[in-house]
Scaffold this active site. Structure first.
Site, short mmCIF file in Angstrom:
data_model
loop_
_atom_site.label_atom_id
_atom_site.label_comp_id
_atom_site.label_asym_id
_atom_site.label_seq_id
_atom_site.Cartn_x
_atom_site.Cartn_y
_atom_site.Cartn_z
N TRP A 195 3.18 -10.80 13.55
CA TRP A 195 3.18 -9.34 13.62
C TRP A 195 2.36 -8.83 14.79
O TRP A 195 2.73 -7.86 15.45
CB TRP A 195 2.71 -8.75 12.29
N ASP A 200 -3.39 -2.85 11.61
CA ASP A 200 -2.16 -2.87 10.84
C ASP A 200 -2.51 -3.53 9.51
O ASP A 200 -2.68 -4.74 9.42
CB ASP A 200 -1.09 -3.67 11.60
N LYS A 204 4.95 -3.05 0.49
CA LYS A 204 4.30 -4.27 0.01
C LYS A 204 3.35 -3.99 -1.15
O LYS A 204 3.40 -4.65 -2.16
CB LYS A 204 3.57 -4.96 1.17
#
Length: 369
Positions: A101, A176, A200
């Site tokens: 990511w 993040d 999530k």
């Protein structure tokens, strides 16, 4: 209700209580005669949902008053572009690469920042360790430093956020926190901006959370679309364009569920953190003593949320997944870029799900050792 245990990395399991309440209110939200999906985002009914969700989240995460909470669209992936459009000032951006990511974030930022500087990387270890902040090579005058504080695919997590001031940098820290938001407290004294997709730990796909310090607003590049300009979004209470109303509603129910959690003398996020530590310790403990399974992540960098593991004999992967599905253990296949298996233990996963997984791991190992 006899539901399977869903170990998906996202979209992920939502607490059953939340789903039940949403189902009960589907056709008629609290006597309004409307589903939340049918409401005007500017009507008093939805405004009450929005204001309650924002207040509950601020309380849960202890967000200081100098931070704005924004409910946006686009997902964490889009924020890889939206952040530099708002904060880069066409200057240097520092990046710490800890997995897939943060690599994506680096590539996207290169489209908008004058320079993207890799201050540190864990690539040499296959992203199984985290680079020590004391070794980071920080740029002078960087507009911000980007950090993925939990890498969903590689299963590494920062258990303490770096103190950039102590490292000699005045750059704000951008994190993040998509895959571990609300699983543990956040040290806001070290953060300038945090963003994450809701799918999530907070609710359904389609909602993006941005928590940004007020002094970072108003610096967007001219190319930044108005709907993604953080100052515009903040000035309009996340209503500049039609927000993801259903996602905000479900997230709000999830925040209320979180507030009700108890673990000993702890409540809310503190209670969930205790539970998450216990779940992760239990699964890692079994994997580490096993002769059949292997986790490659350094012990001090292991994620509590996303636990990748491998069968030492990978020819048995298909049989393992088939057996897991038969036992109601879903979505255990690892990401295609790394292979193996992955169990995501988000807030909604109960300890009973972890115990059911371990029982199957033991059974499979006895059969195939």
């Amino acid at each position: 209700m006899n539901r399977p245990y869903n170990f998906s990395a996202g979209p992920a399991a939502i607490p059953v209580e939340v789903l039940q309440q949403a189902a009960a209110e589907m056709l008629d939200w609290q006597g309004s005669g409307m589903s939340v999906m049918e409401m005007s985002h500017r009507g008093k009914e939805f405004i009450s949902i929005y204001e309650q969700a924002e207040a509950d989240l601020r309380e849960l995460l202890a967000v200081p008053p100098e931070f704005k909470i924004l409910f946006m669209q686009g997902g964490g992936l889009a924020e890889n572009a939206i952040v530099p459009l708002n904060l880069s000032r066409a200057a240097t951006v520092d990046m710490v690469l800890t997995g897939s990511w943060s690599q994506k974030s680096q590539k996207e930022a290169r489209k908008y920042a004058a320079e993207v500087h890799v201050a540190a990387s864990g690539e040499a270890s296959g992203f199984t360790t985290l680079p020590d902040p004391a070794t980071w090579q920080l740029s002078r005058g960087a507009s911000y430093l980007h950090l993925c504080s939990n890498e969903t695919i590689h299963g590494v997590e920062f258990h303490e956020l770096p103190d950039l001031k102590a490292l000699g940098s005045d750059a704000p820290l951008v994190i993040d926190f998509s895959s571990h938001v609300a699983s543990r407290p956040v040290d806001w004294s070290r953060v300038g901006l945090a963003f994450g997709g809701a799918q999530k730990n907070l609710g359904p796909a389609g909602l993006t959370l941005v928590i940004v310090r007020e002094d970072l607003l108003g610096h967007a590049l001219p190319a930044c679309p108005s709907a993604f300009d953080y100052k515009t979004v903040a000035d309009n209470q996340s209503m500049f364009n039609t927000p993801p109303t259903w996602g905000i509603y479900i997230a709000g129910l999830t925040f209320q569920w979180l507030k009700r959690q108890r673990e000993g003398d702890a409540t809310g996020v503190a209670a969930i953190e205790r539970r998450n530590i216990a779940k992760a310790d239990r699964l890692y403990g079994y994997i580490d003593q096993s002769q059949l399974y292997l986790n490659k992540v350094a012990a001090n960098a292991r994620s509590r949320m996303n636990i990748p593991f491998f069968l030492r004999d990978e020819s048995r992967n298909d049989a393992f997944l088939a057996g897991a599905k038969q036992r109601g253990l879903l979505q255990l296949k690892g990401h295609k870029s790394v292979g193996g298996m992955r169990a995501s233990l988000y807030n909604a996963m109960p300890m009973e799900g972890v115990e059911a997984l371990i029982a199957y791991l033991q059974e499979f190992e006895r059969q195939h050792a």
